[in-house]
Design a protein around this motif. Structure first.
Motif, PDB file in Angstrom:
ATOM      1  N   LYS A  58      34.920   5.904  15.169  1.00 42.04           N
ATOM      2  CA  LYS A  58      35.016   4.890  16.079  1.00 42.04           C
ATOM      3  C   LYS A  58      35.406   3.678  15.607  1.00 42.04           C
ATOM      4  CE  LYS A  58      31.095   6.821  18.861  1.00 42.04           C
ATOM      5  NZ  LYS A  58      29.538   6.740  19.246  1.00 42.04           N
ATOM      6  N   ILE A  59      34.850   3.140  14.511  1.00 43.42           N
ATOM      7  CA  ILE A  59      35.597   1.832  13.937  1.00 43.42           C
ATOM      8  C   ILE A  59      36.785   2.139  13.904  1.00 43.42           C
ATOM      9  CG2 ILE A  59      35.385   0.456  12.006  1.00 43.42           C
ATOM     10  CD1 ILE A  59      32.483   1.408  11.474  1.00 43.42           C
ATOM     11  N   CYS A  60      37.462   2.896  13.364  1.00 38.95           N
ATOM     12  CA  CYS A  60      38.919   3.052  13.244  1.00 38.95           C
ATOM     13  C   CYS A  60      39.540   3.091  14.549  1.00 38.95           C
ATOM     14  CB  CYS A  60      39.196   4.175  12.332  1.00 38.95           C
ATOM     15  SG  CYS A  60      38.887   4.201  10.589  1.00 38.95           S
ATOM     16  N   LYS A 101      32.498  19.276  15.249  1.00 40.77           N
ATOM     17  CA  LYS A 101      32.893  17.928  15.734  1.00 40.77           C
ATOM     18  C   LYS A 101      34.135  17.733  16.285  1.00 40.77           C
ATOM     19  CE  LYS A 101      30.210  16.325  11.587  1.00 40.77           C
ATOM     20  NZ  LYS A 101      28.994  16.032  12.269  1.00 40.77           N
ATOM     21  N   LEU A 102      34.257  18.728  17.505  1.00 36.17           N
ATOM     22  CA  LEU A 102      35.544  18.754  18.144  1.00 36.17           C
ATOM     23  C   LEU A 102      35.855  17.469  18.771  1.00 36.17           C
ATOM     24  CD1 LEU A 102      37.947  20.181  19.396  1.00 36.17           C
ATOM     25  CD2 LEU A 102      36.324  20.936  21.250  1.00 36.17           C
ATOM     26  N   ASP A 103      34.957  16.510  19.121  1.00 37.73           N
ATOM     27  CA  ASP A 103      35.385  15.394  19.980  1.00 37.73           C
ATOM     28  C   ASP A 103      35.871  14.320  18.875  1.00 37.73           C
ATOM     29  OD1 ASP A 103      32.861  15.358  18.909  1.00 37.73           O
ATOM     30  OD2 ASP A 103      31.996  14.234  20.363  1.00 37.73           O
ATOM     31  N   TYR A 104      35.493  14.502  17.476  1.00 35.79           N
ATOM     32  CA  TYR A 104      35.605  13.479  16.516  1.00 35.79           C
ATOM     33  C   TYR A 104      36.721  14.020  15.802  1.00 35.79           C
ATOM     34  CZ  TYR A 104      31.419  10.828  17.426  1.00 35.79           C
ATOM     35  OH  TYR A 104      30.535  10.041  18.121  1.00 35.79           O
ATOM     36  N   CYS A 106      39.174  15.337  17.650  1.00 31.47           N
ATOM     37  CA  CYS A 106      40.223  14.793  18.570  1.00 31.47           C
ATOM     38  C   CYS A 106      40.497  13.207  18.132  1.00 31.47           C
ATOM     39  CB  CYS A 106      39.922  14.859  19.866  1.00 31.47           C
ATOM     40  SG  CYS A 106      40.107  16.529  20.561  1.00 31.47           S
ATOM     41  N   MET A 107      39.422  12.522  18.067  1.00 23.11           N
ATOM     42  CA  MET A 107      39.519  11.141  17.742  1.00 23.11           C
ATOM     43  C   MET A 107      40.175  10.727  16.324  1.00 23.11           C
ATOM     44  SD  MET A 107      36.489   8.314  17.755  1.00 23.11           S
ATOM     45  CE  MET A 107      35.758   8.950  19.391  1.00 23.11           C
ATOM     46  N   LEU A 108      39.978  11.559  15.308  1.00 21.70           N
ATOM     47  CA  LEU A 108      40.764  11.491  14.115  1.00 21.70           C
ATOM     48  C   LEU A 108      42.331  11.691  14.447  1.00 21.70           C
ATOM     49  CD1 LEU A 108      40.719  11.090  11.044  1.00 21.70           C
ATOM     50  CD2 LEU A 108      40.294  13.546  10.761  1.00 21.70           C
ATOM     51  N   PHE A 109      42.691  12.750  15.203  1.00 19.61           N
ATOM     52  CA  PHE A 109      43.713  12.955  15.630  1.00 19.61           C
ATOM     53  C   PHE A 109      44.495  11.764  16.246  1.00 19.61           C
ATOM     54  CE2 PHE A 109      46.645  13.955  19.164  1.00 19.61           C
ATOM     55  CZ  PHE A 109      47.829  14.510  18.345  1.00 19.61           C
ATOM     56  N   MET A 110      43.879  11.203  17.254  1.00 19.00           N
ATOM     57  CA  MET A 110      44.305   9.999  17.836  1.00 19.00           C
ATOM     58  C   MET A 110      44.366   8.861  16.580  1.00 19.00           C
ATOM     59  SD  MET A 110      41.546  10.554  21.173  1.00 19.00           S
ATOM     60  CE  MET A 110      41.613   8.790  21.461  1.00 19.00           C
ATOM     61  N   MET A 163      37.303  15.486  27.386  1.00 20.20           N
ATOM     62  CA  MET A 163      38.343  14.651  27.808  1.00 20.20           C
ATOM     63  C   MET A 163      38.999  14.058  26.587  1.00 20.20           C
ATOM     64  SD  MET A 163      37.728  14.458  30.911  1.00 20.20           S
ATOM     65  CE  MET A 163      39.110  13.175  31.189  1.00 20.20           C
ATOM     66  N   LEU A 164      38.517  13.969  25.638  1.00 24.76           N
ATOM     67  CA  LEU A 164      39.242  13.623  24.210  1.00 24.76           C
ATOM     68  C   LEU A 164      40.249  14.546  23.572  1.00 24.76           C
ATOM     69  CD1 LEU A 164      36.434  12.031  21.984  1.00 24.76           C
ATOM     70  CD2 LEU A 164      38.457  10.921  22.992  1.00 24.76           C
ATOM     71  N   TYR A 165      40.064  16.009  24.112  1.00 21.20           N
ATOM     72  CA  TYR A 165      41.005  16.967  23.882  1.00 21.20           C
ATOM     73  C   TYR A 165      42.268  16.967  24.952  1.00 21.20           C
ATOM     74  CZ  TYR A 165      42.662  21.692  22.842  1.00 21.20           C
ATOM     75  OH  TYR A 165      43.199  22.656  22.585  1.00 21.20           O
ATOM     76  N   VAL A 166      41.836  16.506  26.128  1.00 22.49           N
ATOM     77  CA  VAL A 166      43.053  16.452  27.071  1.00 22.49           C
ATOM     78  C   VAL A 166      43.698  15.366  26.510  1.00 22.49           C
ATOM     79  CG1 VAL A 166      43.625  15.619  29.392  1.00 22.49           C
ATOM     80  CG2 VAL A 166      41.912  17.593  29.003  1.00 22.49           C
ATOM     81  N   TYR A 167      43.119  14.032  26.321  1.00 20.51           N
ATOM     82  CA  TYR A 167      43.662  12.996  25.704  1.00 20.51           C
ATOM     83  C   TYR A 167      44.605  13.232  24.416  1.00 20.51           C
ATOM     84  CZ  TYR A 167      45.171   8.145  24.909  1.00 20.51           C
ATOM     85  OH  TYR A 167      45.783   6.878  24.752  1.00 20.51           O
ATOM     86  N   SER A 168      44.174  13.804  23.802  1.00 21.28           N
ATOM     87  CA  SER A 168      44.899  14.331  22.434  1.00 21.28           C
ATOM     88  C   SER A 168      46.376  14.913  22.788  1.00 21.28           C
ATOM     89  CB  SER A 168      44.241  15.003  21.616  1.00 21.28           C
ATOM     90  OG  SER A 168      43.024  14.439  21.086  1.00 21.28           O
ATOM     91  N   LEU A 169      46.104  15.860  23.856  1.00 20.26           N
ATOM     92  CA  LEU A 169      47.468  16.485  24.227  1.00 20.26           C
ATOM     93  C   LEU A 169      48.075  15.735  24.843  1.00 20.26           C
ATOM     94  CD1 LEU A 169      45.720  19.855  25.702  1.00 20.26           C
ATOM     95  CD2 LEU A 169      46.905  19.833  23.649  1.00 20.26           C
TER      96      LEU A 169
END
Length: 218
Positions: A58-60, A101-104, A106-110, A163-169
């Protein structure tokens, strides 16, 4: 105990962005407050190294947003340090992080994608590509659903994960000028988001003879 560095980091990004909108006597106060938070994060860098994988992610993300608008070098240096640590933690147990940690994930990918877009450093591109391959393998094309390892018979997803998975795509498509995942996007939006009830309701379209039919409707 309630203090979170990620909350402060998101405030930092929000106040800095707001300072570019607010053209008045207090404009510089918002920017100054934002930069004070950045200095605080730099000062407590050693403590931040010890926060959880989720919190550091989250900080990143907040730092990525802040750096996009500010271009401040010391923010980039801090972001590189933290992302290097995140990537190290991911490489130590990639399968566990992807599934638990699927949501995180995705966040790391972002985070890696945004960092590569901002700096053109290929080590972040390599990690984002690796993450994207693993994330897309979770999608079952035949059944139109996401699959992840679970000890339970029923696989449960949170709205954050979907939602984070969709946004990653979407982010991948935008960053790589790719359209090959558009079918996955459409399927997940229809089957996982609309049909799941995450979107509680859509307004009924007015009837053809209703004067509201052509006002703000398509």
């Amino acid at each position: 105990n309630k203090f979170k560095f990620s909350d402060q980091a998101f405030m930092m990004a929000a106040y800095f962005k707001y300072s570019s909108y607010h053209k008045g006597e207090h404009e510089h106060e918002y920017e100054k407050f934002s930069l004070d938070i950045l200095d605080m994060l730099i000062q407590y860098k050693e403590e931040i190294y010890n926060v959880s994988f989720e919190e550091l992610n989250k900080i990143c993300l907040a730092l990525n947003v802040f750096y996009k608008y500010s271009g401040i070098q010391k923010c980039q240096n801090l972001l590189i340090d933290f992302l290097d640590l995140l990537i190290e933690q991911y490489n130590a147990k990639p399968s566990l992080i992807i599934n638990a940690k699927l949501d995180y994930s995705c966040m790391l990918f972002m985070n890696c994608t945004l960092m590569y877009n901002n700096t053109s450093m290929h080590k972040f591109k390599d990690t984002s590509d690796d993450l994207f391959k693993k994330l897309t393998k979770l999608y079952d094309n035949e059944r139109g659903i996401l699959l992840k390892e679970s000890a339970d018979k029923e696989i449960i997803y949170t709205s954050d994960e979907l939602m984070l998975y969709v946004y990653s795509l979407i982010l991948y498509s935008d960053s790589n000028n790719a359209t090959d995942n558009s079918n996955i996007l459409q399927d997940i939006f229809k089957n996982q988001i609309l049909d799941s009830g995450i979107v509680l309701s859509w307004p009924d379209s007015p009837s053809l003879d209703n004067i509201e039919h052509y006002r703000n409707f398509s």
